[in-house]
Design a protein around this motif. Sequence first.
Motif, PDB file in Angstrom:
ATOM      1  N   UNK A   1       0.740  -1.253   0.007  1.00  0.00           N
ATOM      2  CA  UNK A   1       0.159   0.144  -0.021  1.00  0.00           C
ATOM      3  C   UNK A   1       0.853   1.142  -0.152  1.00  0.00           C
ATOM      4  N   UNK A   2       2.287   1.295   0.623  1.00  0.00           N
ATOM      5  CA  UNK A   2       2.829   2.542   0.741  1.00  0.00           C
ATOM      6  C   UNK A   2       3.107   2.760  -0.786  1.00  0.00           C
ATOM      7  N   UNK A   3       3.696   1.826  -1.664  1.00  0.00           N
ATOM      8  CA  UNK A   3       4.088   1.997  -3.167  1.00  0.00           C
ATOM      9  C   UNK A   3       2.765   2.252  -3.808  1.00  0.00           C
ATOM     10  N   UNK A   4       1.893   1.640  -3.710  1.00  0.00           N
ATOM     11  CA  UNK A   4       0.708   2.003  -4.515  1.00  0.00           C
ATOM     12  C   UNK A   4       0.381   3.413  -4.014  1.00  0.00           C
TER      13      UNK A   4
ATOM     14  N   UNK B   1      -5.344   6.738  -0.728  1.00  0.00           N
ATOM     15  CA  UNK B   1      -5.324   5.857  -1.678  1.00  0.00           C
ATOM     16  C   UNK B   1      -5.422   4.447  -0.982  1.00  0.00           C
ATOM     17  N   UNK B   2      -6.294   3.666  -0.578  1.00  0.00           N
ATOM     18  CA  UNK B   2      -6.501   2.816  -0.208  1.00  0.00           C
ATOM     19  C   UNK B   2      -6.716   1.661  -1.200  1.00  0.00           C
ATOM     20  N   UNK B   3      -8.167   1.066  -1.281  1.00  0.00           N
ATOM     21  CA  UNK B   3      -8.565   0.430  -2.240  1.00  0.00           C
ATOM     22  C   UNK B   3      -8.839   0.708  -3.494  1.00  0.00           C
ATOM     23  N   UNK B   4      -8.318   1.888  -3.946  1.00  0.00           N
ATOM     24  CA  UNK B   4      -8.667   2.841  -5.012  1.00  0.00           C
ATOM     25  C   UNK B   4      -8.261   1.962  -6.235  1.00  0.00           C
ATOM     26  N   UNK B   5      -8.741   2.328  -7.532  1.00  0.00           N
ATOM     27  CA  UNK B   5      -8.219   1.817  -8.800  1.00  0.00           C
ATOM     28  C   UNK B   5      -8.710   2.493  -9.973  1.00  0.00           C
ATOM     29  N   UNK B   6      -8.121   2.706 -10.996  1.00  0.00           N
ATOM     30  CA  UNK B   6      -8.380   3.157 -12.343  1.00  0.00           C
ATOM     31  C   UNK B   6      -9.062   1.771 -13.095  1.00  0.00           C
TER      32      UNK B   6
ATOM     33  N   UNK C   1      -9.140  -8.414 -10.114  1.00  0.00           N
ATOM     34  CA  UNK C   1     -10.581  -8.188  -9.810  1.00  0.00           C
ATOM     35  C   UNK C   1     -10.872  -7.243  -8.732  1.00  0.00           C
ATOM     36  N   UNK C   2      -9.886  -7.411  -7.729  1.00  0.00           N
ATOM     37  CA  UNK C   2     -10.590  -6.585  -6.375  1.00  0.00           C
ATOM     38  C   UNK C   2      -9.233  -5.996  -5.919  1.00  0.00           C
ATOM     39  N   UNK C   3      -9.322  -5.104  -5.019  1.00  0.00           N
ATOM     40  CA  UNK C   3      -8.222  -4.388  -4.236  1.00  0.00           C
ATOM     41  C   UNK C   3      -8.775  -4.625  -3.021  1.00  0.00           C
ATOM     42  N   UNK C   4      -7.681  -4.346  -2.018  1.00  0.00           N
ATOM     43  CA  UNK C   4      -7.840  -4.455  -0.552  1.00  0.00           C
ATOM     44  C   UNK C   4      -7.499  -3.183   0.314  1.00  0.00           C
ATOM     45  N   UNK C   5      -8.152  -2.813   1.344  1.00  0.00           N
ATOM     46  CA  UNK C   5      -7.911  -1.898   2.141  1.00  0.00           C
ATOM     47  C   UNK C   5      -6.515  -1.734   2.489  1.00  0.00           C
ATOM     48  N   UNK C   6      -5.923  -0.547   2.537  1.00  0.00           N
ATOM     49  CA  UNK C   6      -4.485  -0.423   2.755  1.00  0.00           C
ATOM     50  C   UNK C   6      -3.685  -0.773   3.946  1.00  0.00           C
ATOM     51  N   UNK C   7      -4.529  -1.247   4.823  1.00  0.00           N
ATOM     52  CA  UNK C   7      -3.850  -1.530   6.228  1.00  0.00           C
ATOM     53  C   UNK C   7      -3.085  -2.414   6.023  1.00  0.00           C
TER      54      UNK C   7
END
Length: 507
Positions: A164-167, A291-296, A501-507
Amino acid sequence: MISCNLLRRCVLVKTRLVQEMARKLVIGHCRPYIYSMTFIAPFDNSYAALPDGFFTRINPTPVAAPQVLAFNLNLARTLGITHAETAELALTLGGNALPAGAEPLAQLYAGHQFGSYNPQLGDGRAILLGEVVDTNGQRRDIQLKGSGRTPYSRGGDGRAWLGPVLREYVVSEAMHALGIPTTRALAAVRSGEDVYRETALPGAVLTRVAASHLRVGTFQVFAHRGELENLKTLTDYAIARHYPQADGPMGLLSAVCARQADLVAAWMSVGFIHGVMNTDNCTISGETIDYGPCAFMDVFDANRVFSSIDRQGRYAFSNQPQIVVWNMAQLATALIQLADDKDAAIEQATQIVHAMPALIEAAWLKRFGAKIGITKIREEDTALINDLLALMQKDGADFTNAFRALGSENAIDEFLDRDEFEAWRARWKTRIASEANAEETMKAANPAIIPRNHRIEQMIEAAVAGDMAPFERLMKALATPYDDAADPDLRHPPTDREIVPATFCGT
Ligand code: AMP
Ligand code: MG
């Protein structure tokens, strides 16, 4: 059997108690700190001068072996930050050493999470070092994220893992390059410690830069507690810092609504789904944050949801305007508390919030108009844009590539139903005949490259293994997103095997 389970539970409870006690000892306990000698930031702190109830003073918790993975030199220059020794850069940005002038603190806030009010959130894993006034005269927060536990950690470990830090680093910097208001990334540091989620993962600390970290939730916490003195102080502070022209609480509300309306339209114009638009993730400055579970989106789908925890689709792509209005209604509810004449304030706040859908629509039309080469919007343009989006949805077109290709002969390859697309194209050609610079307008509104999810995941996987080359490559290409020369490989949509298909919370 039963007694065995009971025993196990007792042991568990005891272990937790011991862990809890250990945590309490760490919190607030001032470790022997070293100070940075060669990391110089021209701190000029204002938040630390606010009343005690706004925050808790606390130092970052040092990490085992900080190593700088990324440092944003251009941003550092804008902020007036200089450093001489790389080792000291790592110590400072990892939270092991304090730069002179920093006044570390964790901010208090609350917020609605997926519609339910949480009376106390706050910086559970972030520490504000302080503020600098940048070379453009803008006051900016410098915050470490993943820097250890605070009194607001609520059971969390106060840490972040490398993914999540690099994301956040890549996506926030890409957002900035796209010209969309956002917090920035100054640095990513690998901590040399593991953090434990479902498995052990490499820990990291992000240095985030923001116009401020004031959120809707910062107002909510004082309003809900009935701490009107603090609410008034916060309102005055926010006006002075972000909207000096604004006249009182309702002036502030109007100004924030206008910025947030622009922001959500800007997100949609690049196919961005924030994913967790809780009121604590909604800034007063109008910058994109968290920018947690965000996506384009790759393939266009108006109902697209990425976040694995958003089961109701509350934060789906085309729900975002509605949610921003809802968030602004929460800000309004808080600000109304300050009025002497409550009825009049309710009336005024209602008008301001009710004006938002029209503001968003206008901003949306401006953005999407530009995407099809139109600058002088006419009434019939809404249908022209929506018909194109409907075609894209039906044919599963790639949102970014279809828009970018629109002016070229290849555009048709992005669609399955060639006749339907040709019919739309004929209507559109007639419409833009009267537009002077359609081609340039489109080029400036349709990025050639966005941070695609599968590329981010590949980059994270490589970084975990110690290879930062994919990160560097992404950062280079995303720095000039409207450039035709953008790295062609990174412009491709994912293959079936690459789809995330899915993203996960940045914790
Ligand atoms: P977010 O989902 O990042 O917006 O975080 C929501 C709340 O949970 C904020 O109060 C965060 O500080 C807190 N939080 C998230 N992750 C952690 C963590 N690992 N440790 C402590 N607090 C956390
Ligand atoms: Mg947050």
